[in-house]
Design an enzyme around this catalytic site. Structure first.
Site, short mmCIF file in Angstrom:
data_model
loop_
_atom_site.label_atom_id
_atom_site.label_comp_id
_atom_site.label_asym_id
_atom_site.label_seq_id
_atom_site.Cartn_x
_atom_site.Cartn_y
_atom_site.Cartn_z
N GLY A 187 8.62 5.41 7.20
CA GLY A 187 7.01 6.27 6.53
C GLY A 187 7.64 7.64 7.55
O GLY A 187 7.36 6.58 8.72
N ASP A 245 23.10 3.27 -2.74
CA ASP A 245 22.16 2.35 -2.31
C ASP A 245 22.36 1.91 -3.92
O ASP A 245 21.63 0.65 -4.79
CB ASP A 245 21.44 1.68 -1.17
CG ASP A 245 20.77 3.41 -1.60
OD1 ASP A 245 20.04 3.69 -2.17
OD2 ASP A 245 21.04 3.90 -0.26
N ASN A 297 1.23 -3.42 4.93
CA ASN A 297 2.69 -2.81 4.58
C ASN A 297 2.88 -3.22 3.22
O ASN A 297 2.63 -4.86 2.91
CB ASN A 297 3.70 -3.55 5.03
CG ASN A 297 5.47 -3.09 4.27
OD1 ASN A 297 4.88 -2.71 3.49
ND2 ASN A 297 6.07 -4.07 5.07
N GLY A 298 2.53 -2.82 2.31
CA GLY A 298 2.73 -3.55 0.69
C GLY A 298 1.46 -1.57 -0.03
O GLY A 298 1.31 -0.88 0.11
N TYR A 322 17.91 -0.81 1.14
CA TYR A 322 17.30 0.12 1.33
C TYR A 322 16.63 -0.06 2.43
O TYR A 322 17.03 1.29 3.43
CB TYR A 322 17.17 0.83 -0.01
CG TYR A 322 16.86 2.19 0.57
CD1 TYR A 322 17.71 3.27 0.61
CD2 TYR A 322 15.87 2.27 0.81
CE1 TYR A 322 17.30 4.73 0.65
CE2 TYR A 322 14.99 4.48 0.86
CZ TYR A 322 16.19 5.47 1.42
OH TYR A 322 16.18 6.38 1.64
N CYS A 377 5.84 0.81 4.65
CA CYS A 377 5.25 1.66 5.95
C CYS A 377 5.88 0.01 6.84
O CYS A 377 6.73 -0.58 6.63
CB CYS A 377 3.48 0.75 5.78
SG CYS A 377 2.57 1.79 4.73
#
Ligand code: SF4
Length: 477
Positions: free
Chosen positions: A28, A362, A100-101, A255, A2
């Site tokens: 996202g 990538d 985020n995670g 990436y 995110c």
């Protein structure tokens, strides 16, 4: 994975938060959300892109000098609106949170929260676990007003209970603004500031390039286990809580992050060129002699330019990209991903025809994109195709928030390099070596679990299977 942003300043922050979110849309596209605080929380969230969710937002009714924003790519829970962030609770204090995670011990925490604190989660989004665990710890204090130590103690309890990767931002109503990182510092979080006529404004975001757009000066990255609290007088308080060996997600460099973002003092574009040059050393050992190097647009450009420089072979843009199609990697299921890839790329005939081509991407995860690209290049008349992956073979699922999906879909988990070449239809496949990658980051401890299977948080076989099953039951595989 995110993108998050939080601002605490002296003017209404909603417009600035939305601008910030648009710079992180690549992190996202499932949902977007915003919360601000002035006397009460004002919350708006929904499924889709930032522009679509906030198209009709009335800024006059969205007041608040502090706020949070979020763009979501769901790796756990559903892609439904109910799982969008931010989320808010009103007891024992008004709290709003984004993160985020990915939380790894989801089911255990969920049961614990019910058993010990009688809290039921109405969402399958893991930020709820972090927020409810934090709120439950504050509740145990039974206080009317929190001290900074009370807040930091509660975060430390979260860090002790919640296993996984998380960078989180929280508004504590009428008390201040909180940011914290997990004990390994797996996900990025940067802090910045800017001065206006009314004083200083602080902000936190997943990518430093957001600060460039919003006119903030980057102060620093949060360290593993670090917490920062900014009180109502804009005084900064910090504590290092629970710390384990740093394990920064190297995939942010490969990436996920934008090329103009700086993480831990390294510009992403420069890192990708460096990886490309390192790849050139591996490539030389194969004895292959490509006529040109091309990239899979857009994230592979810097790898390709580094490889071209290292091999002294010309770089050409050999694939045109429809810029209006989203990133296939973060599209929620296989059917949609294949559709996206088909509409996305087109070979540039005169550049490709009759040439031996090293095409750089990538990574190779499911092989969907790689196979399609090789087919396109063959049809366009390429003489030979060497598929080059800037990352080492991905052999294990990521449990920390990047959707590499389940084992059965990961090519290198099942197949050798030769078999992968055959599967995608390339003459050769060349990977970055894991040893080289680790050597490149000898001064920044990285997470390499998706290549090595060494998960920095530790995870039992049973828990891995549980996560795998959760994924299979979701609508994202
Ligand atoms: S497993 Fe891979 S993608 Fe996931 S956090 Fe670690 S390095 Fe990043």
């Amino acid at each position: 994975m995110c993108g998050i942003i939080g601002i605490t300043g002296n003017n209404n922050v909603s417009a600035e938060l939305i601008s910030g979110l648009t710079t992180m849309q690549h992190r996202g596209q499932d949902s977007a959300g915003l919360v601000t605080f002035k006397d009460k929380f004002r919350l708006k969230k929904g499924g889709g892109s930032v522009n679509s969710v906030f198209k009709h937002l009335d800024f006059n009714n969205f007041e608040g000098h502090c706020g949070l924003g979020h763009v979501r790519y769901s790796t756990i829970g559903s892609t439904d609106e109910v799982d969008a962030q931010p989320i808010v609770v009103n007891y024992p204090f008004g709290l709003a949170m984004v993160h985020n995670g990915n939380v790894v011990n989801f089911n255990k925490l969920r049961k614990q929260l019910y058993k010990e604190h009688h809290r039921l989660l109405e969402t399958s989004n893991d930020v709820a676990l972090i927020l409810y665990t934090f709120a439950s710890q504050l509740e145990l204090k039974n206080l009317k007003k929190l001290s900074v130590d009370d807040i930091f103690d509660a975060v430390e309890a979260v860090q002790n209970k919640v296993l996984g990767a998380y960078s989180a931002l929280t508004i504590i109503a009428n008390q201040g603004f909180l940011a914290f990182a997990d004990p390994h510092g797996i996900r990025p979080l940067v802090m910045g500031r800017k001065y206006t006529g009314k004083g200083v404004t602080y902000a936190f975001t997943s990518e430093s390039s957001t600060f460039d757009y919003l006119g903030f000066e980057k102060m620093r990255d949060l360290q593993p286990g670090e917490m920062v609290f900014i009180d109502q007088n804009k005084k900064i308080h910090t504590r290092i809580g629970k710390v384990k060996k740093q394990a920064f997600c190297v995939f942010e460099y490969i990436y996920f992050s934008r090329e103009d973002t700086v993480i831990h003092d390294r510009l992403v574009a420069t890192e990708r060129v460096r990886m490309g040059k390192q790849l050139a050393e591996t490539f030389k050992k194969t004895g292959l002699k490509p006529d040109i190097i091309i990239d899979v647009p857009n994230s592979a450009y810097f790898f390709a330019s580094g490889l071209a420089e290292g091999l002294e072979v010309p770089y050409r843009r050999g694939l045109a990209k429809n810029q209006h199609i989203g990133r296939s990697f973060i599209t929620p299921n296989q059917e949609l991903r294949e559709k996206v890839v088909k509409q996305k790329l087109n070979p540039i005939l005169d550049i490709v025809k009759g040439r031996k081509i090293a095409v750089v991407d990538d990574s190779i995860v499911r092989g969907t994109t790689s196979k399609r690209i090789v087919t396109l290049l063959r049809k366009a008349g390429a003489a030979e195709i060497y598929f080059v992956s800037a990352s080492p073979p991905i052999k294990h699922p990521c449990i920390y928030g990047i959707d590499m999906s389940v084992k059965k879909e990961i090519l290198a988990y099942h197949y050798s390099v030769e078999e992968i070449a055959k599967y995608i239809g390339a003459d050769e496949v060349v990977y970055q070596s894991l040893e080289d990658l680790n050597e490149m980051y000898s001064d920044l401890p990285i997470c390499d679990a998706c290549f090595s299977g060494n998960y920095p948080t530790g995870v039992s076989k049973e828990l891995l299977e549980e996560i795998e099953q959760e994924k299979l039951n979701s609508n994202r595989v």
